[in-house]
Structure formats: structure tokens, C-alpha cells
Write a protein that holds these residues in place. Structure first.
Motif, PDB file in Angstrom:
ATOM      1  N   MET A 499       0.886  -1.224  -0.062  1.00  0.00           N
ATOM      2  CA  MET A 499       0.051  -0.031   0.033  1.00  0.00           C
ATOM      3  C   MET A 499       0.858   1.232  -0.121  1.00  0.00           C
ATOM      4  SD  MET A 499      -3.328  -0.600  -0.183  1.00  0.00           S
ATOM      5  CE  MET A 499      -3.722   1.156   0.106  1.00  0.00           C
ATOM      6  N   ARG A 500       1.901   1.346   1.009  1.00  0.00           N
ATOM      7  CA  ARG A 500       2.610   2.553   1.110  1.00  0.00           C
ATOM      8  C   ARG A 500       3.627   2.758  -0.220  1.00  0.00           C
ATOM      9  NH1 ARG A 500       5.761   2.284   6.612  1.00  0.00           N
ATOM     10  NH2 ARG A 500       5.981   0.373   5.908  1.00  0.00           N
ATOM     11  N   ALA A 501       4.126   1.651  -0.791  1.00  0.00           N
ATOM     12  CA  ALA A 501       4.963   1.764  -1.827  1.00  0.00           C
ATOM     13  C   ALA A 501       4.142   2.102  -3.220  1.00  0.00           C
ATOM     14  CB  ALA A 501       5.818   0.351  -2.257  1.00  0.00           C
ATOM     15  N   GLY A 502       3.124   1.520  -3.244  1.00  0.00           N
ATOM     16  CA  GLY A 502       2.064   1.882  -4.213  1.00  0.00           C
ATOM     17  C   GLY A 502       1.701   3.025  -4.324  1.00  0.00           C
ATOM     18  N   ALA A 503       1.308   3.716  -3.287  1.00  0.00           N
ATOM     19  CA  ALA A 503       0.848   5.094  -2.940  1.00  0.00           C
ATOM     20  C   ALA A 503       1.982   6.077  -3.293  1.00  0.00           C
ATOM     21  CB  ALA A 503       0.338   5.422  -1.462  1.00  0.00           C
ATOM     22  N   ILE A 504       3.245   5.786  -2.779  1.00  0.00           N
ATOM     23  CA  ILE A 504       4.172   6.836  -3.197  1.00  0.00           C
ATOM     24  C   ILE A 504       4.670   6.873  -4.846  1.00  0.00           C
ATOM     25  CG2 ILE A 504       6.813   6.981  -2.778  1.00  0.00           C
ATOM     26  CD1 ILE A 504       6.391   6.034   0.061  1.00  0.00           C
ATOM     27  N   PHE A 505       4.558   5.450  -5.289  1.00  0.00           N
ATOM     28  CA  PHE A 505       4.775   5.285  -6.730  1.00  0.00           C
ATOM     29  C   PHE A 505       3.776   6.095  -7.534  1.00  0.00           C
ATOM     30  CE2 PHE A 505       3.799   3.200 -10.947  1.00  0.00           C
ATOM     31  CZ  PHE A 505       4.945   3.429 -11.310  1.00  0.00           C
ATOM     32  N   LEU A 506       2.457   6.035  -7.186  1.00  0.00           N
ATOM     33  CA  LEU A 506       1.479   6.686  -7.921  1.00  0.00           C
ATOM     34  C   LEU A 506       1.241   7.993  -7.787  1.00  0.00           C
ATOM     35  CD1 LEU A 506      -1.516   4.301  -7.354  1.00  0.00           C
ATOM     36  CD2 LEU A 506      -0.391   4.624  -9.508  1.00  0.00           C
ATOM     37  N   GLN A 507       1.893   8.625  -6.725  1.00  0.00           N
ATOM     38  CA  GLN A 507       1.704   9.956  -6.405  1.00  0.00           C
ATOM     39  C   GLN A 507       2.732  10.879  -7.100  1.00  0.00           C
ATOM     40  OE1 GLN A 507       2.875  11.629  -2.469  1.00  0.00           O
ATOM     41  NE2 GLN A 507       0.964  12.016  -2.111  1.00  0.00           N
ATOM     42  N   ASN A 508       4.126  10.285  -7.243  1.00  0.00           N
ATOM     43  CA  ASN A 508       5.015  10.850  -8.014  1.00  0.00           C
ATOM     44  C   ASN A 508       4.995  10.511  -9.639  1.00  0.00           C
ATOM     45  OD1 ASN A 508       6.820  12.195  -5.709  1.00  0.00           O
ATOM     46  ND2 ASN A 508       6.133   9.836  -5.067  1.00  0.00           N
ATOM     47  N   PHE A 509       4.901   9.128 -10.002  1.00  0.00           N
ATOM     48  CA  PHE A 509       4.738   8.978 -11.284  1.00  0.00           C
ATOM     49  C   PHE A 509       3.649   9.515 -12.091  1.00  0.00           C
ATOM     50  CE2 PHE A 509       4.280   6.207 -15.058  1.00  0.00           C
ATOM     51  CZ  PHE A 509       5.596   6.060 -15.397  1.00  0.00           C
ATOM     52  N   THR A 510       2.607   9.531 -11.625  1.00  0.00           N
ATOM     53  CA  THR A 510       1.461  10.144 -12.245  1.00  0.00           C
ATOM     54  C   THR A 510       1.527  11.759 -12.319  1.00  0.00           C
ATOM     55  OG1 THR A 510       0.040   8.503 -11.117  1.00  0.00           O
ATOM     56  CG2 THR A 510      -1.200  10.451 -12.118  1.00  0.00           C
ATOM     57  N   VAL A 511       2.051  12.261 -11.442  1.00  0.00           N
ATOM     58  CA  VAL A 511       2.278  13.715 -11.581  1.00  0.00           C
ATOM     59  C   VAL A 511       3.208  14.039 -12.768  1.00  0.00           C
ATOM     60  CG1 VAL A 511       3.390  15.693 -10.396  1.00  0.00           C
ATOM     61  CG2 VAL A 511       2.020  14.369  -8.894  1.00  0.00           C
ATOM     62  N   LEU A 512       4.486  13.237 -12.731  1.00  0.00           N
ATOM     63  CA  LEU A 512       5.342  13.446 -13.775  1.00  0.00           C
ATOM     64  C   LEU A 512       4.508  13.070 -15.309  1.00  0.00           C
ATOM     65  CD1 LEU A 512       8.519  11.662 -12.555  1.00  0.00           C
ATOM     66  CD2 LEU A 512       7.871  14.034 -12.644  1.00  0.00           C
ATOM     67  N   CYS A 513       3.771  12.172 -15.355  1.00  0.00           N
ATOM     68  CA  CYS A 513       3.114  11.841 -16.542  1.00  0.00           C
ATOM     69  C   CYS A 513       1.999  12.917 -16.971  1.00  0.00           C
ATOM     70  CB  CYS A 513       2.366  10.605 -16.372  1.00  0.00           C
ATOM     71  SG  CYS A 513       3.410   9.151 -16.236  1.00  0.00           S
ATOM     72  N   ILE A 514       1.481  13.460 -15.818  1.00  0.00           N
ATOM     73  CA  ILE A 514       0.362  14.501 -16.206  1.00  0.00           C
ATOM     74  C   ILE A 514       0.982  16.006 -16.558  1.00  0.00           C
ATOM     75  CG2 ILE A 514      -1.411  15.938 -15.272  1.00  0.00           C
ATOM     76  CD1 ILE A 514      -2.220  13.555 -13.651  1.00  0.00           C
ATOM     77  N   ILE A 515       2.023  16.293 -15.850  1.00  0.00           N
ATOM     78  CA  ILE A 515       2.647  17.736 -16.302  1.00  0.00           C
ATOM     79  C   ILE A 515       3.533  17.499 -17.364  1.00  0.00           C
ATOM     80  CG2 ILE A 515       4.620  19.258 -15.372  1.00  0.00           C
ATOM     81  CD1 ILE A 515       1.789  19.328 -13.865  1.00  0.00           C
ATOM     82  N   PHE A 516       4.329  16.541 -17.837  1.00  0.00           N
ATOM     83  CA  PHE A 516       5.153  16.315 -18.994  1.00  0.00           C
ATOM     84  C   PHE A 516       4.725  15.526 -20.042  1.00  0.00           C
ATOM     85  CE2 PHE A 516       7.978  16.880 -15.378  1.00  0.00           C
ATOM     86  CZ  PHE A 516       8.821  17.945 -15.785  1.00  0.00           C
ATOM     87  N   GLY A 517       3.654  14.651 -19.874  1.00  0.00           N
ATOM     88  CA  GLY A 517       3.056  14.004 -21.002  1.00  0.00           C
ATOM     89  C   GLY A 517       2.327  14.771 -22.050  1.00  0.00           C
ATOM     90  N   PRO A 518       1.428  15.659 -21.857  1.00  0.00           N
ATOM     91  CA  PRO A 518       0.789  16.591 -22.745  1.00  0.00           C
ATOM     92  C   PRO A 518       1.843  17.293 -23.706  1.00  0.00           C
ATOM     93  CG  PRO A 518      -0.489  16.688 -21.006  1.00  0.00           C
ATOM     94  CD  PRO A 518       0.799  15.891 -20.426  1.00  0.00           C
ATOM     95  N   LYS A 519       2.945  17.993 -22.705  1.00  0.00           N
ATOM     96  CA  LYS A 519       3.976  18.736 -23.589  1.00  0.00           C
ATOM     97  C   LYS A 519       4.695  17.882 -24.354  1.00  0.00           C
ATOM     98  CE  LYS A 519       4.446  22.056 -19.504  1.00  0.00           C
ATOM     99  NZ  LYS A 519       3.262  21.465 -18.875  1.00  0.00           N
ATOM    100  N   MET A 520       5.015  16.838 -24.005  1.00  0.00           N
ATOM    101  CA  MET A 520       5.646  15.960 -24.740  1.00  0.00           C
ATOM    102  C   MET A 520       4.998  15.518 -26.264  1.00  0.00           C
ATOM    103  SD  MET A 520       7.805  13.096 -22.427  1.00  0.00           S
ATOM    104  CE  MET A 520       8.881  13.694 -21.302  1.00  0.00           C
TER     105      MET A 520
END
Length: 605
Positions: A499-520
């Protein structure tokens, strides 16, 4: 044999006095101890109290006496003694045909005495010697009889009797010993022995393990040290010693499964690789209009915040056994590394997102009032500093007041020996600090959501409000859901870690995808040209013409947006010497002038 020491004690010493002697001998650890006392029980108890015994204990009396054997019970086993006669002697009388055992039985039957003294056997054997001498010498002459007796040996139930030149019985003393069944055996000399000598004498723990514990009863084996050697060491483990020695199931410490740990390290690696790729991408397209408008510095901070936060997954997987483990300091440090890495990483990522949306908010507010506003870097960096400062104060207080330490709780035990336990990072006041940390982060995210909603009218080409809103919303949801769910499953180590590892991963990886994905994607599709952005802006309907003019201008693109200003005859474009960090501040004279001048030298976040 070598005499190592001699100790003289008072007459009829008590156990306390003899314990000091036993402790001294335990340090010397001799092989054989010969004890000359009439009461042997106190010395036996003294040796047991200090948990020491020699390889051979020899008494001058006591061995063979019923009272000694009855009081000592199994502890009398292996104890040796010396005596001129013993009922276990393997010999028969030449006249009566009686064995030593036969004479002892007859004596006990006639006298009702339990113990048969050697004096009684000695006296009775005189009759057999006289008969044998009369028959052998065939005379009744006293002198001839005396000479015959002095020069011959006679087989009696007392032993093989013969006399030396002084008229003393030259028969050797017997060495007797209690066997493992508590029966007295003659063990020396060999020709008359009734059993083998038992040497060395086992330790008290070894004897207790064999006699009193469940070790050998359950099919296991007692070791020399008195511990239990388990038949299935991969399933069972030995515990206790002596009477408490037994084999119990190996302790299930509920460590995190290795495949699950591998998954956690994979998630960290995935975030690090993607973060490195975004940094390279930002640097490569740093002069691109879309990237410049998105402020590369804040994009970089988002990436570094995600990296720091994701690294907290690594110490999540560090575990050990109990507090006496060799790596306990390392695990204790890992306990506190988790909130530090997660908290600081969250603060950096959030403050970068918050600064971007706050900058848009300030510009939007100024533009709606037809004011000039210059937003410098220090205005938004102060926001980041405040968030990081509060986060750091909470973590430092946590660290010094009540830091997390590795503790292990026993869930099930057998006779006080743990068979199942769970380890976790604990702190007396840890929940208060953790609640303060999480609560502060939730409040920050909630306020950021409010700001994102207020700036939703800004086109996302520059303001990125939609993407920031999605990022902050996702961080908010993950935090609100993951914390209570993790608390409910904290006793299940694998689920808690997942639960903790998955939450930390989702919190950070998703932010990177949302912020950088559309620009790329837009750069890949060539949708980052000025003409494309201008067409996109012209299709929007801002709340005011001034706001549209603000949205239409980017750094270094004043000439390119003049066409968009033609519909406003009272607005003219002018360059000035203002700093390129932001918008020029408004002055009161501009409000009253017939011609309003708006100068843009900065970028809209």
C-alpha cells in the motif's frame, strides 16, 4: 592424575558454604572431584545451584545408601563411590554358593534394614573363610590354620579375600556408581564389575534435558549443552535448556516477501528512469516556446521532488529481527528516512506546482483589474520556502522528540518463546507527528485545488491550470485514501508495504506523466509553434479583452501579437527597459491616460 586443589570446610557445612567452594571449582573446572563428607546431599545441591559438575564426582560414603538415593533421585545417577563391598559385586561364595546380592537380600529380610553395611558382609564372610581353611588344611591346629589362611585366597560373597604380611585384607576397594536407572553397579575392578563405568558425567542441563524435558520424548536429541537438536531444523528450532529444552516451530517474523521487495525496487527504478528522461527532455527543449512558457526551473523542481519522494520506497523495505540485531542502527535510521524523504520530496513537488498556479492567480487578478503586475521569482520562491520550512520543522521535531525506532511485537508464543511476530517502526508520540505532517500536506493540497479552480479560465497552453489541477487532485486523493487504508492493514506486513510503496509511486509517477505527457505530445505533434498557439488563443473567449491580451503575449513575442491587439484602439504595444522576470507594475497615471500602454517582458507560467 594431578591434584589441582584441596579445600577444607567446617564440620557439617551448609549449602551456602559449599556453593562458594563449587563456584571456585567451576572456575578451575577439574575433571574429577573427590569429596570426603558424611552428608553428601548438601554438596550435590550446591553443585546444581551453581549449574556446574565435574566429569566424575566421587564420594567416600553415601553411594549405595538408600537415603542418599531416595533424596537425590535422578541427580544421583553417574555419582561414584568407593567401598570394600557392595551387593552388586559379581562373585559367589565357595561354601554357601551365595552371591553378594543373595546375602544382601537375606540380610534385609532378617533385619528389615534397607541399607546393607559392608561390615555385615565382612563378618559373615569370616565363617566361609574358616570352613574353607578347615577343609583346605585338613587340620584343626590353630597355628596350621593361621598359616593356611595367611597364605591363601578365599572366595566369599564379600569378595576374593586374602591377607598381606601384616594380616590386612589385600583386596582392592571397589569403585561403584549409580547407572542411568538409579541402580548401583560395581564398575571396578573389571573382573568383578557388574556394569561399565559411565564417564564423563553429563552436565545438569544435559541430564535435565534427557530426563525432564519433552525433547527426547518427541523424538529429538539432547546435546551435550542440554539443548534440543531438532530432527527438522528447517521447520523447527531449539529453545531453552535442561528441563525447558524443546523444539518449537521456527518463528514466523512476517518479513516482506522478496518478490514484493523486488516490485518496490522496480517502481523506484521506473520513477528514476522516467525522471531522468524528463530532465533530459527539458534541457533539450529548453528554448522551445512551450517549454519556456512552462518555466523550466519549476519543471525541474517537480522532477527532483518526485525523485526524492520516490526514494522513500527503499528504506520502507529495510527490516531486521529484534533490538539486539547487529544492523539495528541501520534499520532505525531507515525508519526515520521514510518520513524525511517522503515529506521533503512532497514539499518540493507541491511547492513547485503551487508556485506555478499562484503565479497565474496573481497575474489573473491584476489583469482583470487592468493593472500592471510584475511577478518576480522571489515572489513564488517565498511560497516554496514557507512550505519547505514548515515541513522541515515538523520533521525535525519528530526526529528529536520521539523518533521512529524498529520494534518487534510477538503475536504468538509457546512457553514464552515467540513463534510469530511482526516488526514495524514505532514511536511513543509518532502518530501525532505523522498526523501533523499528513494534515499539513492535505491542507496545502486542498488550498491548491481551490486556486486551480479559480484559474480554470486560463488557457492551458501557458497556465497549465488543468494539468496542475489534475496533478494536485491525484496527490490529494492518493494521500487521503492511502493513509487510513495503510493504518488498517499495518499488521499485515506485505499488504502494508504494498500500500505504501504503491501510493508513493502513483503520487510521483502520475504527477510526472500529467505535467510532462501533454507537453511531450504537443511538441511531438508540432503543436508548439507560435502560429498554432495564436490560433488556439484566438478561439478562446476570455472574461475580458485585457485578459485575452495577457494570454496572447509570451516572452519575446510582442510583435507577433500585435494583430491580436488591433481590436483595441486604446491599447498600444510598447517595449520598455523593464526586467524580463515579469510584468511592469501599474501606476495611477496609466489609468487616466487616453492611451493605455501595456508592456510584456516576462512569461506567463
Amino acid at each position: 592424575l594431578e591434584l589441582t586443589s584441596a579445600q577444607e570446610v567446617i564440620k557439617t557445612p551448609n549449602i551456602t558454604v559449599l556453593e562458594m567452594v563449587a563456584q571456585k571449582l567451576a572456575q578451575e573446572d577439574p575433571d574429577v572431584v573427590v569429596t570426603c563428607v558424611y552428608d553428601c546431599v548438601p554438596w550435590m545441591k550446591a553443585m546444581r545451584n551453581v549449574n556446574w559438575s565435574p566429569k566424575a564426582q566421587v564420594f567416600t560414603v553415601c553411594v549405595g545408601l538408600h537415603g542418599f538415593a531416595e533424596e537425590m533421585g535422578p541427580d544421583a545417577e553417574y555419582i561414584m563411590g568407593v567401598t570394600p563391598w557392595e551387593s552388586s559385586l559379581d562373585i559367589r561364595d565357595a561354601v554357601t554358593g551365595l552371591s553378594a546380592r543373595d546375602f544382601a537380600d537375606m540380610f534385609q529380610q532378617e533385619t528389615s534394614d534397607v541399607d546393607v553395611p559392608f561390615q555385615a558382609a565382612s563378618a559373615a564372610s569370616v565363617i566361609s573363610i574358616a570352613v574353607q581353611a578347615l577343609e583346605g588344611s585338613d587340620t584343626t591346629d590353630e597355628v596350621a590354620l593361621s598359616q593356611y589362611i595367611a597364605s591363601n585366597n578365599f572366595k566369599t560373597f564379600y569378595g576374593d579375600v586374602g591377607f598381606d604380611s601384616n594380616g590386612q585384607n589385600n583386596a582392592r576397594f571397589l569403585l561403584i556408581q549409580y547407572d542411568t536407572s538409579g541402580i548401583v553397579r560395581t564398575v571396578f575392578p573389571e573382573e568383578t564389575s557388574s556394569g561399565p563405568i559411565l564417564y564423563p558425567m553429563p552436565s545438569w542441563d544435559r541430564r535435565d534435558c534427557a530426563k525432564l524435558s519433552q525433547c527426547e520424548v518427541s523424538g529429538d536429541t539432547c546435546t551435550i549443552e542440554g539443548k534440543c537438536a531438532c530432527r527438522q531444523p528447517d521447520i523447527y528450532r531449539p529453545v531453552g535448556a535442561g528441563e525447558t529444552a524443546e523444539c518449537i516451530p521456527r518463528e514466523d517474523m512476517n518479513f516482506i516477501n522478496t518478490p514484493l521487495l523486488g516490485m518496490g525496487y522496480f517502481l523506484v527504478t521506473a520513477v528514476l528512469i522516467f525522471a531522468a528522461a524528463t530532465l533530459i527532455w527539458v534541457y533539450y527543449y529548453r528554448k522551445n516556446m512551450l517549454v519556456r512558457a512552462s518555466q523550466p526551473m519549476f519543471l525541474t523542481l517537480i522532477v527532483f521532488g518526485s525523485i526524492i519522494s520516490s526514494l522513500s520506497i527503499i528504506p520502507l523495505g529495510l527490516e531486521t529481527e529484534y533490538r539486539d540485531s547487529n544492523n539495528i542502527k541501520k534499520v532505525d535510521a531507515a525508519c526515520m528516512a521514510v518520513p524525511w524523504l517522503w515529506g521533503i520530496g512532497f514539499a518540493v513537488t507541491f511547492s513547485a506546482l503551487f508556485a506555478k498556479v499562484m503565479r497565474v492567480k496573481l497575474l489573473y487578478k491584476a489583469a482583470s483589474k487592468m493593472k500592471r503586475r510584475k511577478i518576480e521569482s522571489k515572489d513564488v520562491f517565498s511560497i516554496m520556502f514557507i512550505v519547505l520550512a514548515i515541513e522541515t520543522v515538523i520533521l525535525l521535531t519528530f526526529q528529536f522528540v520521539s523518533p521512529l525506532r524498529w520494534e518487534r511485537e510477538v503475536l504468538r508464543d509457546i512457553n514464552g518463546n515467540a513463534v510469530e511476530s511482526v516488526g514495524r517502526c514505532e514511536s511513543e508520540s509518532g502518530w501525532w507527528f505523522f498526523a501533523a505532517l499528513v494534515g499539513f500536506n492535505i491542507l496545502c493540497l486542498f488550498y491548491a485545488l481551490v486556486l486551480c479552480f479559480q484559474t480554470k479560465h486560463i488557457p492551458s497552453d501557458f497556465a497549465e491550470s488543468n494539468y496542475i489541477f489534475l496533478s494536485v487532485m491525484f496527490m490529494f486523493q492518493v494521500l487521503v485514501l492511502a493513509v487510513p487504508v495503510s493504518a488498517m492493514v499495518r499488521d499485515n506486513t506485505n499488504v502494508f508495504y504494498f500500500m505504501r510503496a504503491g501510493a508513493i509511486f502513483l503520487q510521483n509517477f502520475t504527477v510526472l506523466c500529467i505535467i510532462f505527457g501533454p507537453k511531450m505530445y504537443r511538441i511531438y505533434k508540432k503543436e508548439d509553434s507560435r502560429a498554432t498557439i495564436r490560433r488556439h488563443l484566438s478561439s478562446k473567449r476570455p472574461q475580458s479583452s485585457a485578459l485575452r491580451d495577457v494570454n496572447a503575449v509570451s516572452k519575446g513575442s510582442v510583435a507577433s501579437v500585435e494583430e491580436g491587439m488591433n481590436s483595441h484602439p486604446n491599447v498600444t504595444i510598447a517595449r520598455n527597459g523593464e526586467s524580463s522576470d515579469g510584468f511592469v507594475e501599474n501606476d495611477s497615471q496609466l489609468r487616466d491616460s487616453q492611451t493605455r500602454r501595456v508592456s510584456f517582458n516576462g512569461s506567463i507560467p
